[in-house]
Write an enzyme that holds these catalytic residues in place. Structure first.
Site, mmCIF file in Angstrom:
data_model
loop_
_atom_site.group_PDB
_atom_site.id
_atom_site.type_symbol
_atom_site.label_atom_id
_atom_site.label_comp_id
_atom_site.label_asym_id
_atom_site.label_seq_id
_atom_site.Cartn_x
_atom_site.Cartn_y
_atom_site.Cartn_z
ATOM 1 N N GLU A 1 52.184 17.595 -16.885
ATOM 2 C CA GLU A 1 51.702 17.828 -15.561
ATOM 3 C C GLU A 1 51.224 19.383 -15.387
ATOM 4 O OE1 GLU A 1 53.494 17.489 -11.129
ATOM 5 O OE2 GLU A 1 54.732 17.229 -12.686
ATOM 6 N N HIS B 1 52.189 11.544 -7.801
ATOM 7 C CA HIS B 1 52.969 11.619 -6.673
ATOM 8 C C HIS B 1 52.249 11.584 -5.325
ATOM 9 C CE1 HIS B 1 52.472 15.886 -7.435
ATOM 10 N NE2 HIS B 1 53.339 15.836 -8.145
ATOM 11 N N LEU C 1 59.179 22.035 -1.683
ATOM 12 C CA LEU C 1 59.853 20.917 -2.525
ATOM 13 C C LEU C 1 59.395 21.192 -4.001
ATOM 14 C CD1 LEU C 1 58.987 17.702 -0.532
ATOM 15 C CD2 LEU C 1 61.189 18.897 -0.718
ATOM 16 N N ASP D 1 61.991 8.647 -1.451
ATOM 17 C CA ASP D 1 63.134 9.147 -1.483
ATOM 18 C C ASP D 1 63.330 9.585 -0.030
ATOM 19 O OD1 ASP D 1 61.386 11.199 -1.086
ATOM 20 O OD2 ASP D 1 62.775 12.851 -2.574
ATOM 21 N N ASP E 1 60.195 11.781 -10.699
ATOM 22 C CA ASP E 1 59.957 13.535 -10.618
ATOM 23 C C ASP E 1 61.241 14.256 -10.605
ATOM 24 O OD1 ASP E 1 58.365 15.532 -10.636
ATOM 25 O OD2 ASP E 1 58.087 15.783 -8.411
#
Length: 374
Positions: A131, A218, A310, A250, A277
């Protein structure tokens, strides 16, 4: 006796169909098949479960850590073994260890570690997800801006070489730091190119998907959003048709109304699949850890940097499936497919329904057991 044993008392998801009135028959060779409960073979031992659902083990294409360790901290075989153990305890049969944007040396170490892990057949490890570091600083999220950079000819050559011996290689990139020709070369080598951490516009994203990118990392998070006159990467990912979208379900990363809108808008034959993740906290009781020297705190189901950004998710796939069913309103079979069949297809595999790879989930999804342990 043809069949070794049977499991009854639970729903059965075989990767496609959810069976409500069947038992799961286990043959001597470990293969399984649903059978009507009133047609079980004579003399076949039956284990009666207290509700719940039997399913293939999960497939997770974005796993940054687990069991108290991060792949970025020590990209070696010992870390991968700890991650494997932690995620198997959470019902994951196959996953892609994921290296978040880091130095060239760390990237080379991660590739070498995966090659070692595949040779050693470490349970659950299916390949590697890189990533970054070829992302957009404007949409960096928790990635270190100082390490983000364009893809060079040497980077491309190293990835093409790695693809020759890593079963599944996935790379998240932003069109701002890779060329369309590079995306095509990666895709033609069998690498799963995913767009993410990008501020690109709709037209650029569509060109990248036409060039060979086939996933979005995501969905909604760290990417250009959909607005009435500028659909952005979100709009392109939902509109293209060949693009599979990873989703962190989530209740923190994406509002359930937006998930429902995305599911309604997404064109096929590709689909939306669930990812965790997951960070070092997965399968552990730790309250925090570091990433590239920055402290990430765990509180109230969130993982954040000091400024509130986040940083990954405090999530398991059983929790994500439960959220999709209870909050989003996804049918159970579809939600399970998003954690098994759909991501497995990207790995060019079918969910393994042999008994050693089947799990039992309690009705509230808080308990996960492998059938071989029941």
């Amino acid at each position: 006796m043809t069949h070794k044993r049977a499991f009854a008392g639970a729903q059965i998801f075989d990767g496609v169909t959810l069976w409500d009135t069947h038992a799961l028959l286990v043959a001597k060779d470990g293969t399984t098949q649903p059978s009507p409960r009133d047609a079980l073979p004579d003399g076949c031992p039956v284990t009666t479960l207290k509700g719940g659902v039997i399913s293939p083990g999960f497939a997770d294409l974005q796993v940054n850590g687990g069991g108290g360790v991060m792949f970025n901290d020590s990209p070696d075989i010992e870390t991968l073994i700890k991650m494997s153990q932690a995620h198997r305890n959470l019902g994951t049969a196959g996953f892609l260890p994921t290296l978040i944007t880091d130095t060239p040396d760390h990237t080379r170490a991660a590739i070498a570690a995966l090659r070692h892990a595949l040779k050693e057949n470490i349970p659950g490890i299916c390949g590697l997800h890189l990533e970054g570091p070829h992302l957009s600083v404007a949409r960096k999220g928790a990635h270190d801006a100082a390490l983000i950079r364009p893809m060079t000819a040497d980077d491309l050559a190293a990835l093409l070489e790695a693809a020759e011996y890593i079963d599944t290689l996935m790379i998240t990139v932003a069109p701002e730091n890779v060329t369309m020709a590079q995306i095509t070369a990666l895709s033609q080598a069998g690498i799963i190119v995913s767009l993410g951490h990008s501020d690109c516009d709709y037209d650029t994203a569509m060109r990248a998907f036409d060039a060979g990118a086939r996933c979005a990392t995501h969905l909604f998070n760290a990417m250009s959003q959909a607005t009435p006159r500028a659909p952005g990467l979100v709009g392109a990912a939902l509109d293209h048709g060949t693009v599979s979208c990873g989703l962190i379900a989530d209740g923190v990363h994406v509002h359930p109304a937006m998930i429902r809108a995305a599911l309604a808008a997404h064109t096929g034959p590709s689909d939306v699949f669930l990812v965790t993740d997951a960070m070092a906290t997965a399968g552990s009781d730790i309250n925090g850890f570091t990433l590239n020297g920055r402290v990430i705190s765990r509180k109230d189901g969130r993982l954040t940097l000091a400024d509130g950004t986040l940083a990954g998710a405090d999530l398991t796939l059983p929790q994500a499936v439960r959220y999709m069913v209870d909050v989003v309103g996804d049918p159970l079979a579809k939600a399970l497919a998003r954690a098994t069949t759909t991501p497995s297809a990207l790995l060019r595999k079918r969910p393994d329904t042999s008994v050693q790879n089947m799990i039992w989930l309690s009705d509230d999804f808080t308990q996960t057991r492998w059938l071989t342990d029941l």
